[in-house]
Scaffold this active site. Structure first.
Site, mmCIF file in Angstrom:
data_model
loop_
_atom_site.group_PDB
_atom_site.id
_atom_site.type_symbol
_atom_site.label_atom_id
_atom_site.label_comp_id
_atom_site.label_asym_id
_atom_site.label_seq_id
_atom_site.Cartn_x
_atom_site.Cartn_y
_atom_site.Cartn_z
ATOM 1 N N GLY A 185 -10.474 -97.741 14.303
ATOM 2 C CA GLY A 185 -10.734 -97.746 13.117
ATOM 3 C C GLY A 185 -10.092 -99.157 12.460
ATOM 4 N N THR A 186 -9.183 -99.782 12.987
ATOM 5 C CA THR A 186 -8.929 -101.057 12.691
ATOM 6 C C THR A 186 -9.954 -102.230 12.696
ATOM 7 O OG1 THR A 186 -6.469 -100.661 13.303
ATOM 8 C CG2 THR A 186 -6.936 -102.945 13.111
ATOM 9 N N ALA A 246 -11.733 -92.423 16.490
ATOM 10 C CA ALA A 246 -11.820 -91.315 17.467
ATOM 11 C C ALA A 246 -10.562 -90.547 17.611
ATOM 12 C CB ALA A 246 -12.374 -91.535 19.002
ATOM 13 N N CYS A 302 4.807 -96.641 11.950
ATOM 14 C CA CYS A 302 5.375 -97.933 12.099
ATOM 15 C C CYS A 302 4.851 -98.580 13.353
ATOM 16 C CB CYS A 302 6.990 -97.806 11.947
ATOM 17 S SG CYS A 302 7.245 -96.236 12.977
HETATM 18 N N1 PLP Z 1 -7.256 -96.091 8.726
HETATM 19 C C1 PLP Z 1 -6.462 -95.301 8.417
HETATM 20 C C2 PLP Z 1 -6.375 -94.534 7.136
HETATM 21 C C3 PLP Z 1 -5.521 -94.574 9.468
HETATM 22 O O1 PLP Z 1 -4.410 -93.859 9.194
HETATM 23 C C4 PLP Z 1 -5.534 -95.622 10.816
HETATM 24 C C5 PLP Z 1 -4.412 -95.414 11.711
HETATM 25 O O2 PLP Z 1 -3.157 -95.232 11.455
HETATM 26 C C6 PLP Z 1 -6.503 -96.574 11.017
HETATM 27 C C7 PLP Z 1 -7.260 -96.901 9.888
HETATM 28 C C8 PLP Z 1 -6.407 -97.420 12.030
HETATM 29 O O3 PLP Z 1 -7.418 -96.389 13.120
HETATM 30 P P1 PLP Z 1 -7.183 -97.171 14.635
HETATM 31 O O4 PLP Z 1 -5.835 -96.589 14.974
HETATM 32 O O5 PLP Z 1 -8.350 -96.379 15.401
HETATM 33 O O6 PLP Z 1 -7.205 -98.605 15.018
#
Ligand code: PLP
Length: 370
Positions: free
Chosen positions: A71-72, A188, A311
């Site tokens: 997601g990041t 995922a 955190c």
């Molecule tokens: N966006 C949201 C709302 C999240 O809660 C998170 C993870 O905590 C992320 C993005 C980041 O996703 P990832 O852990 O796959 O990088």
């Protein structure tokens, strides 16, 4: 004490057995999906099958799915790859959206719901090409955001809209066409798949420049050899996440938890309780004990929850989400988040209530007599 209880599904969801099995099989597959020989073609087929399943989860076309490391990365790709002069992001976004350079913050109300009037006003005030980023469900409070309305406002002002649906997918219906979003982020490991894998759905016609260059993978939108086993696991998790039949059961666990905590502490404040929330999430404050102390005490009692926002560096700061909702710093600093999922049981609620009540009693004993 009994086995430890995991109630931190918004941080990460335990991997589904079907996912683990599919990944173990995929690890045995030889072949780079970019190779033209039969081994490469077999690997490519697996990637494309997974892409179809991820696309189906959100009503997208497979060609619109850009597979990423999570997601990041997907959020960074949306914010940076679209190259818009202005980025307007809601004040409650995940740091991977919030920290985009020069991002302008959109306010939320006391329940944590995006202020659509402010969005309209801010877009109308400056007509440079803009990207709006509004998450579909908040990771700390579970509050569901008015993304379809935000997309309509954005489009009326010539802007495009990105939505981080990392926490929403598998918990509420997510359809990119019904929502009218241009870009959508998935991860995922929040749906029972592996960590380190995710996707940015970029609707056809939305220009997207790669952040990672040096290969033509993902139609030139993300270079690098695909993480085959993780992508296969993501596909299986996406398929399973399409069945949201467990959500009413999770809502009952969450409601039971909140009722029992309120019985113990009648003034308990549950954040976002006045507006639609994800069924699995509860964020509340126990005044007088800071979040980190609560998380550590509960952990000692064998119950894993989180302190407001996860955190990432082991440090706990007062939640920017609660602060954006106007929650005073001290109250925000005493908030914890409980999040349920597929392995949660009624007994887990009992364990948490017991451990939390013991903590409250110790605090009451420690307070000087009035
Ligand atoms: N966006 C949201 C709302 C999240 O809660 C998170 C993870 O905590 C992320 C993005 C980041 O996703 P990832 O852990 O796959 O990088």
């Amino acid at each position: 004490m009994g086995p430890a209880v995991y109630l931190d599904y918004n941080a990460t969801v335990p991997i589904r057995p079907e996912v683990a099995d599919a990944m173990a099989a995929a690890l045995e597959v030889v072949g780079n999906p970019s190779s033209v020989h039969r081994f490469g073609r077999a690997a490519r087929r697996l990637v494309e099958e997974a892409r179809e399943k991820v696309a189906a989860l959100v009503g997208a076309r497979p060609a619109e799915v850009v597979l990423t490391s999570g997601g990041t990365e997907a959020n960074n790709l949306a914010l940076e790859g679209t190259g818009r002069a202005r980025r307007l992001v809601s004040a409650i976004e995940h740091p991977s959206v919030l920290q985009a350079a020069g991002a302008e913050l959109l306010p939320v109300d006391g329940d944590g719901v995006l202020d659509l009037t402010a969005l309209n006003r801010m877009l109308a005030a400056d007509r440079r090409p803009a990207l709006v980023s509004a998450m579909l469900a908040n990771n700390e409070t579970g509050v569901i955001e008015p993304v379809a309305e935000a997309a309509r406002i954005a489009h009326a002002c010539g802007a495009i809209l990105h939505s981080d649906a990392v926490q929403a997918a598998g918990r509420i219906a997510v359809d990119v066409r019904e929502l009218g979003v241009d870009l959508l982020t998935l991860s995922a490991h929040k749906i029972g798949g592996p960590q380190g894998c995710g996707a940015l759905v970029a609707r056809q016609g939305v220009p997207l420049a790669a952040l990672l260059r040096g290969g033509g993978q993902e139609r030139g939108r993300r270079a690098g050899t695909e993480n085959l086993a993780a992508i296969v696991g993501f596909g299986v998790a996406a398929e399973l996440a399409g069945d949201r039949g467990d959500q009413p059961r999770l809502a009952r666990l969450r409601d039971d938890l909140e009722a029992r905590l309120r019985h113990r502490l009648p003034g308990l404040r549950v954040f976002g309780a006045g507006t639609p929330r994800l069924a699995n999430t509860s964020c509340f404050a126990a005044p007088g004990i800071d979040s980190a102390t609560q998380v550590m005490s509960l952990d000692l009692a064998g119950v894993a929850v989180s302190a407001g926002s996860a955190c990432s560096s082991g440090k706990v700061r007062a939640s920017h989400v609660l602060r954006a909702m106007g929650v005073p710093a001290e109250e925000a600093g005493s908030a914890i988040r409980v999040s349920f999922g597929w392995r949660s049981e009624a007994g887990h609620v009992g364990r948490l209530v017991e451990a939390w009540s013991a903590l409250m009693e110790r605090r009451a004993e420690a307070l000087p007599a009035a």
